[in-house]
Design a protein around this motif. Structure first.
Motif, PDB file in Angstrom:
ATOM      1  N   VAL A  30       4.953   3.267   1.996  1.00  0.00           N
ATOM      2  CA  VAL A  30       6.036   4.136   1.511  1.00  0.00           C
ATOM      3  C   VAL A  30       5.986   5.481   2.246  1.00  0.00           C
ATOM      4  N   LEU A  31       4.778   5.936   2.569  1.00  0.00           N
ATOM      5  CA  LEU A  31       4.671   7.200   3.323  1.00  0.00           C
ATOM      6  C   LEU A  31       5.296   7.046   4.717  1.00  0.00           C
ATOM      7  N   ASN A  32       4.987   5.946   5.366  1.00  0.00           N
ATOM      8  CA  ASN A  32       5.575   5.713   6.686  1.00  0.00           C
ATOM      9  C   ASN A  32       7.102   5.623   6.592  1.00  0.00           C
ATOM     10  N   GLN A  44       2.261   6.836  -5.214  1.00  0.00           N
ATOM     11  CA  GLN A  44       0.990   6.468  -5.851  1.00  0.00           C
ATOM     12  C   GLN A  44       0.537   5.111  -5.324  1.00  0.00           C
ATOM     13  N   THR A  45      -0.669   4.727  -5.701  1.00  0.00           N
ATOM     14  CA  THR A  45      -1.253   3.492  -5.167  1.00  0.00           C
ATOM     15  C   THR A  45      -2.028   2.728  -6.237  1.00  0.00           C
ATOM     16  N   PHE A  46      -2.141   1.425  -6.048  1.00  0.00           N
ATOM     17  CA  PHE A  46      -3.009   0.599  -6.889  1.00  0.00           C
ATOM     18  C   PHE A  46      -4.409   0.472  -6.260  1.00  0.00           C
ATOM     19  N   SER A  47      -4.633   1.147  -5.139  1.00  0.00           N
ATOM     20  CA  SER A  47      -5.878   0.951  -4.390  1.00  0.00           C
ATOM     21  C   SER A  47      -7.092   1.643  -5.006  1.00  0.00           C
ATOM     22  N   LYS A  48      -6.857   2.677  -5.802  1.00  0.00           N
ATOM     23  CA  LYS A  48      -7.990   3.503  -6.250  1.00  0.00           C
ATOM     24  C   LYS A  48      -8.284   3.232  -7.726  1.00  0.00           C
ATOM     25  N   SER A  49      -7.554   3.899  -8.631  1.00  0.00           N
ATOM     26  CA  SER A  49      -7.868   3.742 -10.058  1.00  0.00           C
ATOM     27  C   SER A  49      -7.626   2.313 -10.535  1.00  0.00           C
ATOM     28  N   VAL A  61       4.941  14.221  -2.696  1.00  0.00           N
ATOM     29  CA  VAL A  61       3.649  14.505  -3.323  1.00  0.00           C
ATOM     30  C   VAL A  61       2.882  13.186  -3.364  1.00  0.00           C
ATOM     31  N   ASP A  62       1.824  13.128  -2.578  1.00  0.00           N
ATOM     32  CA  ASP A  62       1.012  11.908  -2.452  1.00  0.00           C
ATOM     33  C   ASP A  62      -0.064  11.945  -3.539  1.00  0.00           C
ATOM     34  N   GLU A  63       0.141  11.128  -4.567  1.00  0.00           N
ATOM     35  CA  GLU A  63      -0.761  11.151  -5.726  1.00  0.00           C
ATOM     36  C   GLU A  63      -1.709   9.952  -5.743  1.00  0.00           C
ATOM     37  N   ALA A  64      -2.252   9.611  -4.576  1.00  0.00           N
ATOM     38  CA  ALA A  64      -3.164   8.467  -4.502  1.00  0.00           C
ATOM     39  C   ALA A  64      -4.326   8.612  -5.497  1.00  0.00           C
ATOM     40  N   TYR A  65      -4.737   9.875  -5.751  1.00  0.00           N
ATOM     41  CA  TYR A  65      -5.939  10.093  -6.569  1.00  0.00           C
ATOM     42  C   TYR A  65      -5.649  10.748  -7.912  1.00  0.00           C
ATOM     43  N   VAL A  66      -4.387  10.745  -8.326  1.00  0.00           N
ATOM     44  CA  VAL A  66      -3.999  11.561  -9.484  1.00  0.00           C
ATOM     45  C   VAL A  66      -4.661  11.110 -10.785  1.00  0.00           C
ATOM     46  N   PHE A 119      -3.656  10.233   8.081  1.00  0.00           N
ATOM     47  CA  PHE A 119      -2.557   9.371   8.514  1.00  0.00           C
ATOM     48  C   PHE A 119      -1.252  10.148   8.727  1.00  0.00           C
ATOM     49  N   TYR A 120      -1.116  11.342   8.092  1.00  0.00           N
ATOM     50  CA  TYR A 120       0.181  12.033   8.196  1.00  0.00           C
ATOM     51  C   TYR A 120       0.578  12.339   9.652  1.00  0.00           C
ATOM     52  N   PRO A 121      -0.323  12.911  10.460  1.00  0.00           N
ATOM     53  CA  PRO A 121       0.095  13.157  11.856  1.00  0.00           C
ATOM     54  C   PRO A 121       0.420  11.873  12.613  1.00  0.00           C
ATOM     55  N   GLY A 176       0.857  -1.195   0.000  1.00  0.00           N
ATOM     56  CA  GLY A 176       0.000   0.000   0.000  1.00  0.00           C
ATOM     57  C   GLY A 176       0.890   1.241   0.000  1.00  0.00           C
ATOM     58  N   SER A 177       0.323   2.393  -0.408  1.00  0.00           N
ATOM     59  CA  SER A 177       1.172   3.592  -0.355  1.00  0.00           C
ATOM     60  C   SER A 177       1.337   4.078   1.077  1.00  0.00           C
ATOM     61  N   ASP A 178       0.478   3.636   1.987  1.00  0.00           N
ATOM     62  CA  ASP A 178       0.700   3.957   3.403  1.00  0.00           C
ATOM     63  C   ASP A 178       2.103   3.545   3.841  1.00  0.00           C
ATOM     64  N   ASN A 197      -5.832  16.791  -2.985  1.00  0.00           N
ATOM     65  CA  ASN A 197      -5.879  16.667  -1.529  1.00  0.00           C
ATOM     66  C   ASN A 197      -7.096  15.832  -1.127  1.00  0.00           C
ATOM     67  N   ALA A 198      -6.985  15.222   0.039  1.00  0.00           N
ATOM     68  CA  ALA A 198      -8.108  14.490   0.626  1.00  0.00           C
ATOM     69  C   ALA A 198      -8.426  15.166   1.962  1.00  0.00           C
ATOM     70  N   PRO A 199      -9.678  15.339   2.335  1.00  0.00           N
ATOM     71  CA  PRO A 199     -10.870  14.865   1.639  1.00  0.00           C
ATOM     72  C   PRO A 199     -11.504  15.910   0.717  1.00  0.00           C
ATOM     73  N   ILE A 241       2.332  16.762   0.653  1.00  0.00           N
ATOM     74  CA  ILE A 241       1.099  17.339   0.107  1.00  0.00           C
ATOM     75  C   ILE A 241       0.386  16.257  -0.703  1.00  0.00           C
ATOM     76  N   ALA A 242      -0.863  16.021  -0.349  1.00  0.00           N
ATOM     77  CA  ALA A 242      -1.675  15.111  -1.166  1.00  0.00           C
ATOM     78  C   ALA A 242      -2.226  15.932  -2.326  1.00  0.00           C
ATOM     79  N   ASN A 243      -1.988  15.487  -3.549  1.00  0.00           N
ATOM     80  CA  ASN A 243      -2.426  16.233  -4.734  1.00  0.00           C
ATOM     81  C   ASN A 243      -3.017  15.272  -5.763  1.00  0.00           C
ATOM     82  N   ALA A 269      -5.426  -5.757  -2.288  1.00  0.00           N
ATOM     83  CA  ALA A 269      -4.132  -6.419  -2.528  1.00  0.00           C
ATOM     84  C   ALA A 269      -2.999  -5.721  -1.780  1.00  0.00           C
ATOM     85  N   ARG A 270      -3.200  -4.460  -1.409  1.00  0.00           N
ATOM     86  CA  ARG A 270      -2.207  -3.637  -0.738  1.00  0.00           C
ATOM     87  C   ARG A 270      -0.959  -3.449  -1.590  1.00  0.00           C
ATOM     88  N   LEU A 271      -1.018  -2.502  -2.488  1.00  0.00           N
ATOM     89  CA  LEU A 271       0.139  -2.225  -3.345  1.00  0.00           C
ATOM     90  C   LEU A 271       0.244  -0.728  -3.620  1.00  0.00           C
TER      91      LEU A 271
END
Ligand SMILES: Cc1ncc(COP(=O)(O)O)c(C=O)c1O
Length: 352
Positions: A88-90, A205-210, A179-184, A112-114, A84-86, A153-155, A149-151, A216-218
Motif C-alpha cells: 500500500v505504501l508503494n 497498518q500491517t498484520f506482520s507485527k502485532s 501515517v505508517d502505523e505498522a507498530y501502533v 523503504f521510503y526512499p 503487506g503494508s509495503d 517511527n522506525a528504528p 511519517i511512521a508513527n 502471510a503478507r497482509l
C-alpha cells in the motif's frame, strides 16, 4: 546487471531486508516479527482456503474489508487490503507522487521510503530528526509536499502525539499525509479516527507485527474513499489479485480473535520495559519506544561490534550503517526467554 536492464533503474539501490537465516539456530530479534504464533483459527482458515486454490482470490477482499471495517469503525470502501503494508505504501507513492508532488519524510525512518520514491521517480526530501531523534512537527507544517511519517517511527520507536499528526494533516490540505502505523498496537495512538475529517489522510497498518502474520503478507490502508479509489486504480493496473485467498481468510480469522492479539501486545510491552531497564542498568542509552523493538547504544561498544559479537553468540539483532545511527542496535522484543539470553550474552560481551 544485464545489458537489457532499463536505464530508468540503473541507479536504483533496492531495499535491504533484515537477515532471514534458514536455520532456526538464532535467537532472532532482528526483523520485528512477533515471537508468538498466530491464533489456532488462523491455521484452520488457511487449511480451508487451500482446498479452493484452483479459484482466484476475491480481488476486492470483501470478507476481510467488511471485518476490518467493523473492527476499525470505518466503511469497507475506506479500506484497501494489500500484500503487506509495503504494497500500500508503494501504491501511495505511485498514485500521489510526481515531479510536481514530491514526498517528504524524516532522514531517519523506514528505509523503504526512499526506495519507493526512487523506483517511482518521485522527488523527495529527507527532513533531519532533531538532536534527540524526535520529529519536530513544525518542520512538516504547510510544506507543499506529500508526507509519510511512521508513527511510531522506525528504528527509534518514538511516537508523535495524535494532536501533532492532526496539525500536520490540517496544515497540508493540498497534499497527502500518510501515517505508517505498522507498530501502533504496541502503545501508539492511531490516526484512523481522523480519516472522516480529513480527505488527505491515509493511514497504513500491517498484520506482520502485532498480529503474528509477517509470513502471510497482509497490510491495509484506511482513508477517504476517493484516496482509496485512486489506490485501487493502481492496484487494478498492476496486480488485481494482490492478496491470496489463504491470506485474506487468515486475516479475517485474526480479526475475529482480537483479544488474543491485544493480550500478546501487552506481553510485548511488559517485556520491552524489562529489557529497557536491564540495558539501562548496563549503561545503555535506550529510547522510550512505543513499538515492538528498542533502539539502544552504549559508550562501551560500538553498534556494529555489538551486532557482530551477538551474532557469533547466536543472537541476531539489527544494525544500520547510516552514519547518524551507526552507534545503535535495534532489538526486537521477543519472549522473556529470548530476552534473558540476549541480556546474558551482552553481559558476556561487556564482561560485566
Ligand atoms: C515502519 C514500517 N512500515 C512498514 C513496514 C512493512 O511491513 P509489511 O510489509 O510486512 O506490512 C515495516 C516493516 O518492517 C516497517 O518497519
Amino acid at each position: 546487471m544485464s545489458r537489457f536492464f532499463s536505464e530508468k533503474y540503473v541507479s536504483l539501490t533496492p531495499y535491504t531486508p533484515g537477515e532471514q537465516p534458514r536455520d532456526m539456530q538464532y535467537v532472532k530479534l532482528n526483523t520485528n516479527e512477533s515471537p508468538f504464533p498466530p491464533s489456532p483459527s488462523v491455521a484452520a482458515a488457511v487449511a480451508a482456503e487451500c482446498r479452493k486454490l484452483q479459484l482466484y482470490s476475491d480481488p476486492e477482499s470483501t470478507a476481510l474489508r467488511e471485518k476490518a471495517a467493523q473492527v476499525y469503525g470505518v466503511r469497507p470502501q475506506q479500506i484497501l487490503v494489500t500484500n503487506g503494508s509495503d504494497e500500500v505504501l508503494n501504491f501511495a507513492f505511485m498514485a500521489f507522487g510526481s515531479e510536481k508532488a514530491a514526498f517528504a519524510f524524516p532522514d531517519i525512518t523506514y528505509g523503504f521510503y526512499p526506495v519507493f520514491a526512487e523506483v517511482n521517480h518521485v522527488p523527495y526530501v529527507q527532513i533531519p530528526l532533531q538532536e534527540d531523534f524526535t520529529i519536530n512537527p513544525q518542520d512538516y507544517m504547510n510544506i507543499g509536499k506529500n508526507i509519510v511519517i511512521a508513527n511510531p517511527n522506525a528504528p527509534t520507536g518514538l511516537c508523535l502525539p495524535l494532536s501533532d499528526i492532526e496539525a500536520i494533516v490540517k496544515s497540508n490540505p493540498d497534499n497527502v499525509v500518510i501515517v505508517d502505523e505498522a507498530y501502533v498496537d504496541f502503545g501508539g495512538e492511531s490516526a484512523v479516527k481522523l480519516v472522516d475529517q480529513y480527505d488527505n489522510l491515509l493511514v497504513t497498518q500491517t498484520f506482520s507485527k502485532s498480529r503474528s502474520m509477517a509470513g502471510a503478507r497482509l497490510g491495509f490502508g484506511i482513508g477517504n474513499e476517493k484516496l482509496i479509489a485512486d489506490l485501487n486504480t493502481i492496484k487494478y493496473s498492476t496486480n488485481p489479485y494482490n492478496v491470496n485467498r489463504m491470506t485474506e481468510f487468515a486475516g479475517v480469522a485474526a480479526l475475529e480473535e482480537n483479544d488474543y492479539y491485544l493480550s500478546n501486545a501487552q506481553t510485548i510491552i511488559q517485556n520491552r520495559q524489562w529489557t529497557k531497564a536491564q540495558l539501562e542498568q548496563l549503561g545503555f542509552t535506550v529510547f522510550d519506544s512505543k513499538a515492538n523493538f528498542i533502539f539502544a547504544s552504549s559508550d562501551r561498544i560500538d553498534g556494529e561490534t555489538l551486532y557482530r559479537e551477538l551474532k557469533q553468540r547466536g543472537v541476531l539483532v539489527r544494525h544500520f550503517t547510516k552514519e547518524r545511527i551507526a552507534q545503535y542496535i535495534r532489538i526486537t522484543i521477543g519472549t522473556m526467554e529470548q530476552l534473558e539470553i540476549l541480556i546474558k550474552r551482552i553481559k558476556e560481551i561487556l564482561e560485566v
